[in-house]
Every structure is written in C-alpha cells, then in structure tokens.
Design a protein around this motif. Structure first.
Motif, PDB file in Angstrom:
ATOM      1  N   ARG A   1       0.821  -1.213   0.000  1.00  0.00           N
ATOM      2  CA  ARG A   1       0.000   0.000   0.000  1.00  0.00           C
ATOM      3  C   ARG A   1       0.855   1.263   0.000  1.00  0.00           C
ATOM      4  NH1 ARG A   1      -5.312   0.145   1.311  1.00  0.00           N
ATOM      5  NH2 ARG A   1      -5.004   1.980   2.620  1.00  0.00           N
ATOM      6  N   SER A   2       2.141   1.127   0.142  1.00  0.00           N
ATOM      7  CA  SER A   2       3.027   2.287   0.055  1.00  0.00           C
ATOM      8  C   SER A   2       3.513   2.521  -1.373  1.00  0.00           C
ATOM      9  CB  SER A   2       4.220   2.117   0.994  1.00  0.00           C
ATOM     10  OG  SER A   2       4.768   0.833   0.863  1.00  0.00           O
ATOM     11  N   ARG A   3       2.904   1.824  -2.346  1.00  0.00           N
ATOM     12  CA  ARG A   3       3.126   2.129  -3.757  1.00  0.00           C
ATOM     13  C   ARG A   3       1.778   2.254  -4.445  1.00  0.00           C
ATOM     14  NH1 ARG A   3       5.726  -1.437  -8.792  1.00  0.00           N
ATOM     15  NH2 ARG A   3       5.863   0.334 -10.210  1.00  0.00           N
ATOM     16  N   ALA A   4       1.639   3.257  -5.307  1.00  0.00           N
ATOM     17  CA  ALA A   4       0.443   3.393  -6.132  1.00  0.00           C
ATOM     18  C   ALA A   4       0.879   3.860  -7.506  1.00  0.00           C
ATOM     19  CB  ALA A   4      -0.540   4.384  -5.515  1.00  0.00           C
ATOM     20  N   CYS A   5       0.527   3.082  -8.532  1.00  0.00           N
ATOM     21  CA  CYS A   5       0.923   3.402  -9.899  1.00  0.00           C
ATOM     22  C   CYS A   5      -0.222   3.004 -10.823  1.00  0.00           C
ATOM     23  CB  CYS A   5       2.206   2.653 -10.260  1.00  0.00           C
ATOM     24  SG  CYS A   5       2.884   3.076 -11.875  1.00  0.00           S
ATOM     25  N   TYR A   6      -0.885   4.000 -11.413  1.00  0.00           N
ATOM     26  CA  TYR A   6      -2.060   3.748 -12.243  1.00  0.00           C
ATOM     27  C   TYR A   6      -1.897   4.228 -13.682  1.00  0.00           C
ATOM     28  CZ  TYR A   6      -4.226   3.955  -7.530  1.00  0.00           C
ATOM     29  OH  TYR A   6      -4.532   3.794  -6.216  1.00  0.00           O
ATOM     30  N   ALA A   7      -1.004   5.180 -13.921  1.00  0.00           N
ATOM     31  CA  ALA A   7      -1.013   5.944 -15.169  1.00  0.00           C
ATOM     32  C   ALA A   7      -0.800   5.057 -16.389  1.00  0.00           C
ATOM     33  CB  ALA A   7       0.051   7.033 -15.130  1.00  0.00           C
TER      34      ALA A   7
ATOM     35  N   ASN B   1      -4.767  17.737 -15.208  1.00  0.00           N
ATOM     36  CA  ASN B   1      -5.988  17.451 -15.961  1.00  0.00           C
ATOM     37  C   ASN B   1      -6.030  15.961 -16.292  1.00  0.00           C
ATOM     38  OD1 ASN B   1      -8.117  17.205 -17.720  1.00  0.00           O
ATOM     39  ND2 ASN B   1      -7.512  18.906 -19.040  1.00  0.00           N
ATOM     40  N   PRO B   2      -6.900  15.176 -15.625  1.00  0.00           N
ATOM     41  CA  PRO B   2      -6.887  13.721 -15.835  1.00  0.00           C
ATOM     42  C   PRO B   2      -7.348  13.294 -17.220  1.00  0.00           C
ATOM     43  CG  PRO B   2      -8.750  14.364 -14.459  1.00  0.00           C
ATOM     44  CD  PRO B   2      -7.905  15.591 -14.633  1.00  0.00           C
ATOM     45  N   SER B   3      -7.960  14.195 -17.984  1.00  0.00           N
ATOM     46  CA  SER B   3      -8.419  13.825 -19.323  1.00  0.00           C
ATOM     47  C   SER B   3      -7.309  13.914 -20.364  1.00  0.00           C
ATOM     48  CB  SER B   3      -9.588  14.722 -19.746  1.00  0.00           C
ATOM     49  OG  SER B   3      -9.173  16.072 -19.868  1.00  0.00           O
ATOM     50  N   ARG B   4      -6.180  14.490 -20.014  1.00  0.00           N
ATOM     51  CA  ARG B   4      -5.076  14.593 -20.963  1.00  0.00           C
ATOM     52  C   ARG B   4      -4.303  13.273 -21.025  1.00  0.00           C
ATOM     53  NH1 ARG B   4      -3.594  19.553 -22.765  1.00  0.00           N
ATOM     54  NH2 ARG B   4      -1.455  18.840 -23.077  1.00  0.00           N
ATOM     55  N   PRO B   5      -3.670  12.980 -22.154  1.00  0.00           N
ATOM     56  CA  PRO B   5      -2.909  11.727 -22.269  1.00  0.00           C
ATOM     57  C   PRO B   5      -1.766  11.663 -21.263  1.00  0.00           C
ATOM     58  CG  PRO B   5      -3.224  12.768 -24.426  1.00  0.00           C
ATOM     59  CD  PRO B   5      -3.666  13.762 -23.407  1.00  0.00           C
ATOM     60  N   VAL B   6      -1.414  10.441 -20.900  1.00  0.00           N
ATOM     61  CA  VAL B   6      -0.291  10.230 -19.990  1.00  0.00           C
ATOM     62  C   VAL B   6       1.011  10.588 -20.704  1.00  0.00           C
ATOM     63  CG1 VAL B   6       1.023   8.494 -18.704  1.00  0.00           C
ATOM     64  CG2 VAL B   6      -1.487   8.446 -18.692  1.00  0.00           C
TER      65      VAL B   6
ATOM     66  N   ASP C   1       3.973   5.900 -23.085  1.00  0.00           N
ATOM     67  CA  ASP C   1       2.550   6.212 -22.941  1.00  0.00           C
ATOM     68  C   ASP C   1       1.968   5.716 -21.627  1.00  0.00           C
ATOM     69  OD1 ASP C   1       2.487   7.372 -25.497  1.00  0.00           O
ATOM     70  OD2 ASP C   1       2.172   5.410 -26.434  1.00  0.00           O
ATOM     71  N   ALA C   2       2.776   5.063 -20.813  1.00  0.00           N
ATOM     72  CA  ALA C   2       2.303   4.530 -19.537  1.00  0.00           C
ATOM     73  C   ALA C   2       3.490   4.430 -18.595  1.00  0.00           C
ATOM     74  CB  ALA C   2       1.655   3.156 -19.725  1.00  0.00           C
ATOM     75  N   CYS C   3       3.188   4.354 -17.308  1.00  0.00           N
ATOM     76  CA  CYS C   3       4.243   4.141 -16.320  1.00  0.00           C
ATOM     77  C   CYS C   3       4.685   2.684 -16.336  1.00  0.00           C
ATOM     78  CB  CYS C   3       3.741   4.509 -14.927  1.00  0.00           C
ATOM     79  SG  CYS C   3       3.645   6.281 -14.648  1.00  0.00           S
ATOM     80  N   ALA C   4       5.892   2.460 -15.859  1.00  0.00           N
ATOM     81  CA  ALA C   4       6.416   1.097 -15.782  1.00  0.00           C
ATOM     82  C   ALA C   4       5.945   0.429 -14.503  1.00  0.00           C
ATOM     83  CB  ALA C   4       7.937   1.108 -15.841  1.00  0.00           C
ATOM     84  N   SER C   5       5.525  -0.819 -14.630  1.00  0.00           N
ATOM     85  CA  SER C   5       5.212  -1.630 -13.456  1.00  0.00           C
ATOM     86  C   SER C   5       6.473  -2.247 -12.878  1.00  0.00           C
ATOM     87  CB  SER C   5       4.212  -2.724 -13.824  1.00  0.00           C
ATOM     88  OG  SER C   5       4.659  -3.445 -14.966  1.00  0.00           O
ATOM     89  N   ALA C   6       7.457  -2.553 -13.745  1.00  0.00           N
ATOM     90  CA  ALA C   6       8.703  -3.182 -13.296  1.00  0.00           C
ATOM     91  C   ALA C   6       9.807  -2.862 -14.293  1.00  0.00           C
ATOM     92  CB  ALA C   6       8.526  -4.694 -13.174  1.00  0.00           C
TER      93      ALA C   6
END
Length: 561
Positions: free
Chosen positions: A40-46, A446-451, A472-477
């Motif tokens: 829970r000390s990590r959050a990555c959604y983008a 602005n959450p509607s803008r592209p990552v 275009d997205a964050c890395a999971s690993a």
C-alpha cells in the motif's frame, strides 16, 4: 517460454459476475483487474489499459474464446441477444461523492465490434434484450444523489431508486450511428426490491466469492480460492522462483512448474527482496473495523532459508522495502496516513539485525516509491525540502543513516512536467559505468489529458543522461539483464520493452497476451538471460531474452504461452 503456473480460470481477474446465455452454451464472466497498489506504500495507475473485462467461455473450457476490455466502470450485468452474437453490458458505480457514473455497451463478439448507444447515462444496474431482440431494457440509478426527481429525503432515497430506460437496437448500432439522449422520468421510479417483479435479476450486494463459485461450477472446475494478480517474483537460484500474491505469504516453484514450497498465514506477501538471505515482505492489514483508526497494520520481514520463513523484523505501518546483497535493508514508511509510526527503518541482517529508526523525510505512495532492489547501494527518493513531495532527488542512504544526494529526477523548469510521479527503476553496472534507470510520469493536473511518461538512464555521481525515451504509460517493473547488457521494462499498457543498457536502443517492444487476450506484466526479475514474469491475471512464466527477440508478431503482440 516456460509456463510455471496458470490461473484456474484463464483470462480473468477478480470474478465479479457470471452470466450464462439463455441456451446454456456460453458463460460471460465479468472480472476486475487489480491496480498496482503493492504494497500500500506504492500506487501506480497511469496508462493502465486493463481494468474490467467480459470474457466468454464454453462448457468444459477454462480458456476464453472472446474477451472485451474497453470498459470504464464496474460490470453490473451482462445480457445475451436472443439470436445474434451480441451482448449488452451494464456498467457503472457511485463516484464516492455525488454522481452515479455509467455506460451501456453493446459488443458483437464475432466481429469484435462495440457501440455505446447512449450518449450519457448514469450507472446501469441491470440490462436485458426484449423477446424480439429489438430493444435493450435497463434499470439505471438517478443522475446524482440530489437529483430533483427523487422523493425526499433525496440523499437517503437515491441509492434505493431505479429508473427504467428502453433503447431500440439493430445491427446498425455498430455502424457509427449517433448515440441517443435519455431522460429519466420521476413517475417511473422503482425501488430496488421491485426489480424482480419487473423481470430483472435481483439486485443484491456484489459478492465476489459467490460469483467465483458460480463460474467454477459452470466450468466444472474444482471449487478453490482463485489466484489473481502476481505481486512479485524473485529468483532464489537458477532453478527456483519465489512468488507472492494475495492468496499466500510465499510460494516457491521449480522450473518444471512444481510447487516446492508454500507458506500461508495472516496477511499476504507483497515484495521479495534480494538481500542476504533473501526476504519476503508480508503485509498484515488492520481489521476492517480499524481501517480509519491510527493503527495501519503490520509490515513483517521474513528471511527465506532452508525451506523455511524466519521473521527478522516487524513494524507497525505501511512500508516498502529495498535491500542490498550485503544484508542492509531500508524500509520507507508511508506517511499518508502514517498511523502511530513516525520513522523509516534501517536493518543490517548480516550484523546485529536490529532496526535503526531514521527519518528520511516525507513519503507518500504516488511520489516517493522507486523500487530499486538488489543494488550495492540503498536508493530512495527525497523531496526538497525533505518534508515535501516536490523537487524530488535520487539519494543513497549509508549504513550509518547518513544521506548522499545524487541528482534531481527531473530538471526544474517551473512547470507541472518537472514533477515526477509513480516511479520505479533499477541499478545498472556495465561498461558505461554505474547508473540508474528511472521510469515515471510527468505530473498532469488534468486527468483527461494523455499520460506523458518517461524512461531514462543517468550516471551515478553526475547529473547526466545517457539516454531517454517518452512512453505512454508508467512502468510496473524495470530490471537489468547483465548477461545480455539489456534493460527490460514492463509498462501498464501491456508493453514489454528490451533496450540496450549502454545507449537505450530499443531492440524489442511488444504488447503481451495470454491465450489470445491481452495482459499486463506486473512484476519481473532477471537471472542469466531469462526473465521471470508475473501478470495481472495470475500467470507465472519464464522466458529467454532470445525467445522474446524472435517472438514478436507482425501485429505488435507477443504470446506468454
């Protein structure tokens, strides 16, 4: 490619609904896929592209023959057309503050076409086709909890109010025809208990255990607790792989797929550390009744040795840990909320084993996670000043607790783009020197803008980039494959990328799928020229780098099978 373990129901996440076709030949399974909140000390959604899915199964087959992922909200109901290969999907949820948001989606699984016949609609709770198949009939929530058409007191009646909506249907719906507008009529209001009397399925509180049980029974599979997202994988040696997920503290597999060790108890495994000895981070959440109390659960560290788990540390609060092969372990405390704890911890497993309390500054799950483990140094992120989440710098903590600053994550230019979030990385040591690869995203209010995300390599001790790419997205690993001189990076849009560590040249970039349907790699570890991978839908696989380089399909996909 070696499949170490498959989930029982392939292509599914947390099963939230099971809907048989009228003839009983097909089952539509609705499922929800985890967000990367681990621990829970990590959050990555983008940039995550897989959140909700309707998958279709035939009797006796645990592999879907079709799947639809382009959904934005919880799946409440699925209805089959009486004669066409089409389903209506009712989705939506309460936004937690005011609105009931929703979608009504039509999907033709033969042609893989979809349509949203309504321009705007509140949460759709139930749906069905009429007997002729010429209309979709739905029950929807009010637009918001204070909608003027609700009886008083509105706040109390909103959640028990449903309104019928009827929309004409024909195959032309998939031809790009204009969406219709709907109006809710106060005089047609139904209470939730009246849904059954109007021919709809009972509206009850969602129960994932019941949905899983129905799905397993229909598929003639043994009743069992299903495994969902793989939280972490780690090589113990070249023949044994440690795995953690929400259903265990730790599992160990050999390369034939045999499970050679399994540990269960209170909580679940969240991280596998490359310390000496290797350790597993076990999360024991607080009881549900205590979610809003100062007590934030317990983070335990257990050494993995001789087929046993031995506790080496226990800390109140939500932590994420990183380690070095020398036996040093750093635990960063999530400060939002911190609960009763106030400081980070530094352990020396090779020495006294005692935990030293240190304060490395503010930490929150979106801004300060970096996830660099198994490096010769203990890396962490720190704001400027250290009580802040802004102007973050990469730092190293010494065994004494002293801090050595490396460089800022992003150049400060006074814009939102200079604020890095949702990061992760890895240490690199090769002919180009010692360095760190960092992935993350530029803050965008602005959450509607592209990552707008990035991955780059910088040298240690010098604020100098060796290479950089926009993503275009964050890395999971992110993992260094030293035997091949490569960086492997898995992203939340399903992409796996292999880059030359020295100059960042992209040798491979493909999107992962299993059994023909998309997946996301949540975790990864390298040994020799092999990558161990764990996916959001519960598959564990081992693949050689050479196999990957040869396995990219012309359509940009590669198969984890």
């Amino acid at each position: 490619m070696t499949t170490i373990s498959d989930p029982a129901v392939r292509g599914s996440g947390l099963i939230t609904g099971a809907f048989p076709s009228p003839d009983g030949d097909v089952l539509a399974i609705a499922s929800e896929f985890s967000l990367l909140v681990n621990p829970r000390s990590r959050a990555c959604y983008a940039g995550q592209t897989l959140r909700y899915r309707v998958a279709l199964y035939r009797r006796g087959e645990a592999v879907p023959f079709a799947a639809f992922d382009r959904l934005r909200f919880n799946i409440n109901d699925v209805a089959f057309h009486p004669t066409e290969p089409v389903v209506a999907i009712a989705t939506g949820s309460y936004d937690g503050g005011y609105f009931f948001e929703g979608d009504l989606v039509l999907w033709n699984w033969i042609d893989d076409l979809h349509a949203r016949p309504v321009a705007q609609i509140p949460e759709v709770v139930r749906c069905r086709f009429d007997e002729s198949g010429g209309a979709v009939e739905s029950l929807v929530r009010p637009w918001d909890e204070e909608w003027e058409g609700l009886p008083e007191p509105r706040e109390d009646t909103a959640f028990d109010s449903l309104f019928p909506v009827r929309i004409s249907y024909s195959g032309a719906a998939f031809a790009g025809t204009d969406s219709v507008e709907i109006e809710l009529t106060p005089g047609t209001r139904l209470e939730r208990a009246q849904a059954v009397a109007h021919g709809f399925a009972e509206i009850a509180t969602a129960n994932a255990d019941e949905a899983e049980s129905r799905a397993l029974s229909w598929l003639s599979l043994p009743h069992q607790k299903l495994r969902h997202a793989i939280r972490d994988v780690g090589w113990l040696d070249d023949q044994h792989l440690a795995v953690v997920h929400d259903g265990c503290l730790l599992e160990i597999f050999d390369m034939t797929g045999d499970r050679t060790g399994a540990f269960y108890g209170e909580g679940y495994g969240a991280e596998i550390l490359k310390s000496t000895p290797p350790c597993v981070h076990i999360v024991e959440p607080p009881p549900l009744a205590d979610r809003y109390s100062p007590q934030r659960g317990v983070a335990k560290l257990c050494a993995i040795s001789n087929g046993e788990l031995t506790e080496v540390g226990s800390f109140e609060g939500e932590y994420t840990f990183s380690s070095s092969p020398s036996g040093l372990v750093l635990g960063r405390l999530n400060r939002i909320p911190a609960g009763n704890s106030t400081k980070d911890v530094l352990l020396d497993l090779a020495g006294s084993g005692e935990a030293k309390k240190i304060d490395l500054g503010h930490y929150d799950c979106f801004n300060h996670y970096i996830g660099i483990d198994g490096a010769p140094y203990l890396f962490f992120l720190q704001g400027t000043p250290q009580s802040s989440h802004e102007d973050k710098r990469l730092c190293v903590v010494q065994p004494t607790g002293d801090v050595r600053t490396q460089w800022p994550l992003l150049a400060a230019d006074g814009t939102n783009a200079s604020h890095a979030m949702e990061c992760c990385g890895c240490f690199v040591g090769d002919g180009a020197g010692e360095g760190v690869v960092v992935s993350g995203r530029h803050y965008e209010p602005n959450p509607s803008r592209p990552v707008a995300a990035f991955i780059y390599r910088k040298a240690l001790g010098a604020d100098r980039e060796l290479w950089r790419h926009q993503t275009d997205a964050c890395a999971s690993a992110v993992a260094f494959v030293p035997d091949e001189g490569l960086i492997a990076a898995a992203f939340l849009d399903g992409t796996l990328m292999l880059l030359r560590a020295a100059d960042g040249h992209i040798l491979f970039a493909g999107k992962a799928r299993v059994d023909g349907v998309r997946t996301i790699i949540f975790c990864m570890d390298a040994s020799g020229d092999r990558l161990a991978l764990g996916t959001v839908d519960g598959r564990i696989a081992v693949v050689g780098v050479g196999e990957l380089l040869k396995g990219l399909q012309a359509d940009g996909w590669f198969d984890l099978a």
